[in-house]
Write an enzyme that holds these catalytic residues in place. Structure first.
Site, short mmCIF file in Angstrom:
data_model
loop_
_atom_site.label_atom_id
_atom_site.label_comp_id
_atom_site.label_asym_id
_atom_site.label_seq_id
_atom_site.Cartn_x
_atom_site.Cartn_y
_atom_site.Cartn_z
N TYR A 1 36.95 45.09 50.57
CA TYR A 1 35.64 44.67 50.09
C TYR A 1 35.69 43.21 49.67
CZ TYR A 1 37.18 44.72 45.20
OH TYR A 1 37.81 44.45 44.01
N LYS B 1 42.58 42.88 49.33
CA LYS B 1 41.44 43.27 48.48
C LYS B 1 40.93 44.63 48.94
CE LYS B 1 37.40 41.18 46.24
NZ LYS B 1 37.94 41.17 44.87
N GLU C 1 48.03 39.32 36.50
CA GLU C 1 46.63 38.94 36.52
C GLU C 1 45.82 39.92 35.70
OE1 GLU C 1 45.05 39.15 40.51
OE2 GLU C 1 46.14 40.99 40.95
N LEU D 1 45.96 39.03 43.63
CA LEU D 1 44.96 38.64 44.61
C LEU D 1 44.71 37.14 44.46
CD1 LEU D 1 42.84 39.66 46.73
CD2 LEU D 1 41.19 39.61 44.85
#
Length: 288
Positions: free
Chosen positions: A34, A148, A180, A204
């Site tokens: 996505y 992702k 993260e 990411l």
């Protein structure tokens, strides 16, 4: 009130008519990818970067997107126009498609299922001005965070832990190494330099992260892609997170520890100003 239009497998349809098959692999396995793309004053921000990352994620998991990059970009623009989006987001999802349930990839010429819809979404101006708080959470996700994908259970559990404690974000760490946020990249400022985790398989490589890297270089602020520890984070002069919806978001407190002076720091504020400037330039609007 206008009827909301969504894009579903080659057609623009009313949201109420958009249905996903029960044997769609995105629904059954999370077998898909996505993107979330920002819209300011009716204009798409960092469209090329988001679309390129979508296709890169597809390549990494051997997923066939049934539209080329230019076609899908055009679809996104048409969807924004149809829904008259001024300030919001476009959510786009591609699954491996519909097939009888089995764990290995389906045989034959199965095309991916593509959906996209829009949502009004204002800039979080108050939080960006005042800063937010966060909590530390062990990073339990898989080892391909660079994709992702729809597999977000680890992220969801981390975000829920943060929300249940009244925090904006969960800061994830593998052992002592900060990776993260649950839905953002994490940055600290030390001796005037910005530090963030390298773009490896453990994070990411966020689009906002890339914009920050670029504007930091242009403004002469050192941008260091190097791991740092939980202790280094807590002792940082400044801290901020970044994502498509959060932009450049100051973090002023982690659990019970104030970061720096407990207010948004000067480097963070400078990046916010430059990020807004990039929006104004790229989206060709007078103000946001």
């Amino acid at each position: 009130m206008a009827v909301e239009t969504v894009f579903l497998n080659g057609e623009f349809v009313k949201r109420s008519d958009a249905k996903v098959d029960i044997e769609d692999r995105g629904y059954q396995f999370g077998d898909g990818i996505y993107e979330v793309i920002r819209v300011y004053s009716g204009e798409v921000f960092t469209m090329d970067e988001h679309m390129e990352r979508l296709y890169q994620s597809a390549d990494k998991m051997k997923l066939k997107i049934p539209f080329d990059l230019q076609e899908l970009s055009s679809i996104v623009c048409k969807l924004i126009e149809k829904n008259d989006v001024e300030e919001g987001i476009v959510y786009m999802q591609v699954s491996r498609g519909i097939s009888p349930r089995q764990h290995h990839f389906p045989g034959g010429d199965i095309s991916g299922s593509v959906i996209a819809y829009t949502k009004d979404f204002k800039r979080p101006s108050k939080q960006m001005n005042e800063g937010v708080t966060a909590t530390l959470v062990e990073d339990i996700r898989w080892l391909r965070c660079d994709i992702k994908s729809l597999n977000l259970l680890g992220n969801i559990l981390a975000k829920e832990e943060a929300a249940s404690k009244g925090h904006f974000e969960a800061i994830q760490h593998r052992g002592e190494t900060v990776t993260e946020g649950s839905s953002s990249n994490v940055f600290i400022v030390k001796d005037g330099s910005i530090y963030t985790h390298p773009a490896t398989n453990l994070i990411l490589n966020g689009i906002t992260r890339r914009v920050i890297k670029d504007i930091a270089a242009k403004s002469g602020v050192p941008f260091v892609e190097k791991t740092f520890t939980v202790d280094e984070l807590l002792a940082a002069e400044e801290m901020f997170i970044a994502s498509t919806t959060s932009e450049v978001m100051p973090v002023i407190k982690v659990d019970e520890v104030n970061i720096g002076q407990g207010v948004p720091g000067p480097v963070t504020v400078k990046l916010q100003e430059m990020f807004t400037g990039r929006i104004l330039t790229e989206c060709k609007v007078q103000q946001v």
